[in-house]
Design a protein around this motif. Structure first.
Motif, PDB file in Angstrom:
ATOM      1  N   ARG B 134     -52.544  36.354 -63.212  1.00  0.00           N
ATOM      2  CA  ARG B 134     -53.344  36.366 -61.994  1.00  0.00           C
ATOM      3  C   ARG B 134     -54.236  35.128 -61.946  1.00  0.00           C
ATOM      4  O   ARG B 134     -54.358  34.455 -60.909  1.00  0.00           O
ATOM      5  CB  ARG B 134     -54.186  37.652 -61.959  1.00  0.00           C
ATOM      6  CG  ARG B 134     -54.744  38.085 -60.647  1.00  0.00           C
ATOM      7  CD  ARG B 134     -53.797  38.090 -59.475  1.00  0.00           C
ATOM      8  NE  ARG B 134     -52.465  38.623 -59.665  1.00  0.00           N
ATOM      9  CZ  ARG B 134     -52.147  39.896 -59.644  1.00  0.00           C
ATOM     10  NH1 ARG B 134     -53.057  40.804 -59.452  1.00  0.00           N
ATOM     11  NH2 ARG B 134     -50.912  40.300 -59.799  1.00  0.00           N
ATOM     12  N   ASP B 137     -52.042  32.286 -61.037  1.00  0.00           N
ATOM     13  CA  ASP B 137     -51.703  32.328 -59.606  1.00  0.00           C
ATOM     14  C   ASP B 137     -52.819  31.754 -58.756  1.00  0.00           C
ATOM     15  O   ASP B 137     -52.598  30.917 -57.888  1.00  0.00           O
ATOM     16  CB  ASP B 137     -51.467  33.779 -59.161  1.00  0.00           C
ATOM     17  CG  ASP B 137     -50.086  34.258 -59.540  1.00  0.00           C
ATOM     18  OD1 ASP B 137     -49.279  33.406 -59.939  1.00  0.00           O
ATOM     19  OD2 ASP B 137     -49.841  35.472 -59.457  1.00  0.00           O
ATOM     20  N   VAL B 138     -54.042  32.259 -59.041  1.00  0.00           N
ATOM     21  CA  VAL B 138     -55.182  31.821 -58.229  1.00  0.00           C
ATOM     22  C   VAL B 138     -55.374  30.317 -58.380  1.00  0.00           C
ATOM     23  O   VAL B 138     -55.537  29.582 -57.403  1.00  0.00           O
ATOM     24  CB  VAL B 138     -56.457  32.573 -58.649  1.00  0.00           C
ATOM     25  CG1 VAL B 138     -57.673  31.971 -57.983  1.00  0.00           C
ATOM     26  CG2 VAL B 138     -56.334  34.035 -58.292  1.00  0.00           C
ATOM     27  N   SER B 141     -52.741  28.462 -56.508  1.00  0.00           N
ATOM     28  CA  SER B 141     -52.852  28.515 -55.052  1.00  0.00           C
ATOM     29  C   SER B 141     -53.933  27.557 -54.567  1.00  0.00           C
ATOM     30  O   SER B 141     -53.916  27.109 -53.435  1.00  0.00           O
ATOM     31  CB  SER B 141     -53.135  29.938 -54.584  1.00  0.00           C
ATOM     32  OG  SER B 141     -54.481  30.258 -54.833  1.00  0.00           O
ATOM     33  N   PHE B 142     -54.878  27.229 -55.460  1.00  0.00           N
ATOM     34  CA  PHE B 142     -55.881  26.242 -55.085  1.00  0.00           C
ATOM     35  C   PHE B 142     -55.357  24.830 -55.254  1.00  0.00           C
ATOM     36  O   PHE B 142     -56.030  23.876 -54.898  1.00  0.00           O
ATOM     37  CB  PHE B 142     -57.122  26.393 -55.964  1.00  0.00           C
ATOM     38  CG  PHE B 142     -58.113  27.353 -55.417  1.00  0.00           C
ATOM     39  CD1 PHE B 142     -59.230  26.888 -54.764  1.00  0.00           C
ATOM     40  CD2 PHE B 142     -57.919  28.702 -55.526  1.00  0.00           C
ATOM     41  CE1 PHE B 142     -60.143  27.768 -54.249  1.00  0.00           C
ATOM     42  CE2 PHE B 142     -58.831  29.588 -55.007  1.00  0.00           C
ATOM     43  CZ  PHE B 142     -59.949  29.120 -54.373  1.00  0.00           C
ATOM     44  N   SER B 143     -54.198  24.683 -55.867  1.00  0.00           N
ATOM     45  CA  SER B 143     -53.580  23.405 -56.199  1.00  0.00           C
ATOM     46  C   SER B 143     -54.347  22.734 -57.340  1.00  0.00           C
ATOM     47  O   SER B 143     -55.577  22.765 -57.410  1.00  0.00           O
ATOM     48  CB  SER B 143     -53.472  22.453 -55.011  1.00  0.00           C
ATOM     49  OG  SER B 143     -54.579  21.603 -54.918  1.00  0.00           O
ATOM     50  N   LEU B 145     -54.807  19.684 -58.173  1.00  0.00           N
ATOM     51  CA  LEU B 145     -55.693  18.558 -57.867  1.00  0.00           C
ATOM     52  C   LEU B 145     -57.062  19.041 -57.401  1.00  0.00           C
ATOM     53  O   LEU B 145     -58.101  18.507 -57.789  1.00  0.00           O
ATOM     54  CB  LEU B 145     -55.043  17.666 -56.808  1.00  0.00           C
ATOM     55  CG  LEU B 145     -55.802  16.385 -56.500  1.00  0.00           C
ATOM     56  CD1 LEU B 145     -55.936  15.527 -57.742  1.00  0.00           C
ATOM     57  CD2 LEU B 145     -55.110  15.599 -55.413  1.00  0.00           C
ATOM     58  N   MET B 146     -57.034  20.103 -56.555  1.00  0.00           N
ATOM     59  CA  MET B 146     -58.292  20.652 -56.041  1.00  0.00           C
ATOM     60  C   MET B 146     -59.150  21.180 -57.195  1.00  0.00           C
ATOM     61  O   MET B 146     -60.358  20.918 -57.248  1.00  0.00           O
ATOM     62  CB  MET B 146     -57.951  21.794 -55.069  1.00  0.00           C
ATOM     63  CG  MET B 146     -59.092  22.224 -54.207  1.00  0.00           C
ATOM     64  SD  MET B 146     -59.534  20.952 -53.032  1.00  0.00           S
ATOM     65  CE  MET B 146     -61.256  21.310 -52.883  1.00  0.00           C
TER      66      MET B 146
END
Lengths: 349, 310
Positions: B134, B137-138, B141-143, B145-146
């Motif tokens: 999890r 995943d999180v 999903s933020f990528s 680089l971010m």
């Protein structure tokens, strides 16, 4: 379906909670609000009184709850630099970023679908191979470098003098390879149209559109190869399936098969992947906005870092986190709705 | 048993890896270019005409000289000079060195984290698995680089500019390693799930080996080839991430530049016509990343067990 909905929404709330804890930890660990509020001359007793009044001596949990409670009501504190509520500052900068993303998405959609479909239908064609080669190279070029090259070519212009100017072909080649430049590479221009609230748009004036071209192309350039490859791969898989063969055997025209039957099923995974890519896009807007001095939230965030404007950094994290969580949850829900094979409630395999 | 009598070198010469390498022109060219760049970077102090870290060798009068072949060039500076009068060739050699070091270090860190968490998640399963995945995943999903930008921003704000600049190399390795571990953890987990069902694992369990031993001595060696493939591509990603962070001012300081900070410092002078300060390091960066990516593609094709079972 209801169980799926509840599961996804509670998961989103959990992620949002974690983000808010991180944001709170940053705010608590980095900034001392007292130092920002009072000068050197204030005595120790006054400081302590103020500390008590502001609730800085309360326990962490109490302080977090106060932070979260205010955040839910839309109060994320005041920016040190702008001296106004951080959410107001963000809402002033958000339209610029959104227009950048909209422009780039338009370019991506208009180019990736035809090129991806073409490369899938004719994988052996020279042009298709050329597109795939370019997209491999494209993935290796960082977005800020694309932006710099675009500025050099289309804004500053290049003069080529490699070929002898006294011959006809040399002059022609020099001329053909040189560019005039002249496209704006800085900011959004002054001719913005007021739409509503804080939204001033550059889509309705010539200068606004000209200012949009280079930043949007740069931002699109990084996602375009990815989408072309994805559409091509999905489309090639769909073209192998039985229903397409059946349609071919039935004698339907190639155009009808490719664009009506195959494309529809190709786009489903593409749309969901596209939704997830929003996160990547936000990271790249920071880079693009830095190169073009685009007055959006990405540039604002970077400036907040150099100015140590902690409340603004925290507010940005919360807003961006919210955008991520909402889009990811929506994409999940849409995918669950459209694709019945998704296990709605079961545990992950 | 002829293979047992062959030396290690001969075994390598007979291997499928070497066979397919000889047959792939793109792989050979990419490999040669990469080796050349790595050697040039590692031995930068030997090759570089000047030492860009040594202020005594820099003359501000030499600033913004164009590369050889253009008007006003000085043959002492084949690729021109930057705004501070540093020789571009030397700064690029030293910069490639910093970029490669960070790229490699970050991948070692993320491989260590990824292998550990991937093994734990895949082998233990249950709650450990769902929590670790999890988080992954999180984070994804933020990528990556971010995440790297945010972590970098927080570090920079908490350490202050000067302090951050001094330990920037370690900071960047740490930031990129932390940001990108989920990629490797997922790959490891997937292969562990497949390996776990095999008989040798059951055998090891029946023999009473401890969980740690089974995970690291028995399963891990069998999951190495996908790790190897993804780690190659991740070096390229780490180099790009480093360049992006440095370009945003969250990376290497100008006094000890990487390719990314060279591009950043050159960008300020592009409007005055000095394109070489930013575009030449940019070209080096693109070539470096491209050859690593091409090698990664080739490795993936070769080591893909669906294509080759050996």
């Amino acid at each position: 379906m209801l169980a799926f909905l509840v599961q996804r929404v509670s998961q989103a709330l959990l992620v949002m909670f974690v983000i808010s804890v991180i944001a709170f930890a940053i705010q608590d660990g980095l900034g001392d609000p007292l130092q920002e509020m009072v000068g050197m001359s204030v005595s120790q007793e006054e400081r302590e009184a103020l500390r008590e009044e502001l609730g800085l001596n309360d326990s962490m949990v109490v302080q977090y709850l106060r932070f979260a409670g205010k955040a839910i009501q839309g109060d994320l504190g005041n920016s040190y630099f702008y001296g106004k509520p951080t959410l107001e500052v963000i809402s002033e900068h958000l339209p610029a970023t959104l227009e950048l993303v909209i422009g780039a998405s338009l370019i991506i959609m208009l180019l990736s679908v035809p090129i991806g479909v073409y490369a899938a239908i004719r994988p052996q064609a020279l042009l298709a191979k050329f597109f795939m080669g370019v997209s491999t190279v494209g993935i290796s070029i960082p977005v800020f470098l694309t932006a710099i090259v675009l500025i050099q070519i289309y804004s500053i212009g290049i003069t080529v003098e490699w070929f002898p100017a006294d011959t006809g072909w040399g002059q022609w080649l020099n001329g053909a390879l040189s560019t005039e430049g002249g496209l704006p590479s800085y900011g959004r221009g002054d001719d913005l149209t007021h739409l509503f609230g804080t939204w001033y748009s550059g889509f309705f004036s010539e200068s606004g559109l000209l200012h949009l071209i280079l930043p949007c192309v740069s931002l699109a350039s990084i996602m375009l190869p990815l989408f072309i490859r994805l559409i091509r791969a999905e489309m090639m898989e769909v073209l192998q399936s039985d229903y397409i063969r059946y349609a071919r055997a039935k004698g339907l025209s190639a155009v009808r098969i490719n664009f009506l039957h195959a494309l529809k099923n190709t786009m489903l995974p593409v749309i969901t992947v596209g939704g997830v890519q929003v996160g990547v896009m936000v990271a790249y807007t920071i880079l693009t906005e830095t190169v073009f001095q685009w007055p959006g939230v990405g540039l604002m965030f970077l400036e907040a870092i150099t100015r140590s404007d902690i409340p603004l950094i925290v507010a940005y994290l919360m807003v961006v986190g919210l955008i991520f969580v909402v889009t990811n949850t929506l994409v999940d829900l849409v995918y669950g709705l459209v694709n019945p094979t998704v296990k709605l409630t079961g545990k992950k395999a | 048993m002829t293979t047992a009598t062959l030396s290690r070198w001969n075994r390598f010469r007979e291997s499928f890896l070497w066979y397919s390498f000889r047959r792939d022109k793109v792989a050979i060219v990419s490999f040669l270019v990469l080796i050349l760049m790595v050697l040039a970077a590692v031995f930068a102090p030997l090759f570089a005409p000047t030492d860009p870290y040594d202020l005594a060798q820099i003359d501000i009068m030499n600033s913004e000289l164009p590369p050889v072949g253009m008007q006003g060039a000085d043959s002492a500076f084949p690729l021109g000079t930057d705004a501070q009068g540093r020789d571009m060739l030397s700064t690029i050699l030293y910069g490639t060195r910093v970029s490669l070091l960070i790229g490699f270090g970050a991948v070692v860190l993320q491989a260590a984290l990824g292998i550990l968490f991937g093994l734990l998640a895949g082998y233990l399963g249950g709650r450990v698995d769902s929590i670790l995945m999890r988080i992954a995943d999180v984070q994804l999903s933020f990528s990556t680089l971010m995440v790297a930008i945010i972590v970098g921003a927080v570090f920079k704000a908490s350490f202050g500019n000067l302090m951050f600049g001094e330990i920037a190399i370690y900071m960047l390795i740490f930031i990129i390693g932390i940001a990108e571990w989920p990629q490797i953890a997922r790959t490891v987990r997937a292969s562990v799930l497949a390996e776990k069902k095999k008989e040798y694992v059951d055998a090891a369990k029946v023999m009473g080996f401890r969980t740690n031993r089974i995970m690291f001595r028995h399963i891990l060696p069998n999951t190495l080839s996908p790790i190897f493939v993804i780690a190659t591509v991740q070096i390229a990603n780490a180099i790009i991430s480093e360049a992006a962070l440095s370009f945003l001012g969250l990376g290497m300081p100008e006094t000890q530049p990487s390719l990314g900070s060279l591009i950043k410092s050159g960008f300020d002078y592009i409007q005055s016509g000095s394109w070489w300060i930013t575009l030449i390091p940019g070209l080096v960066l693109v070539v470096l990343v491209l050859v690593i990516n091409l090698l990664g593609d080739w490795l993936r094709d070769v080591m893909n067990p669906r294509l080759y079972k050996g």
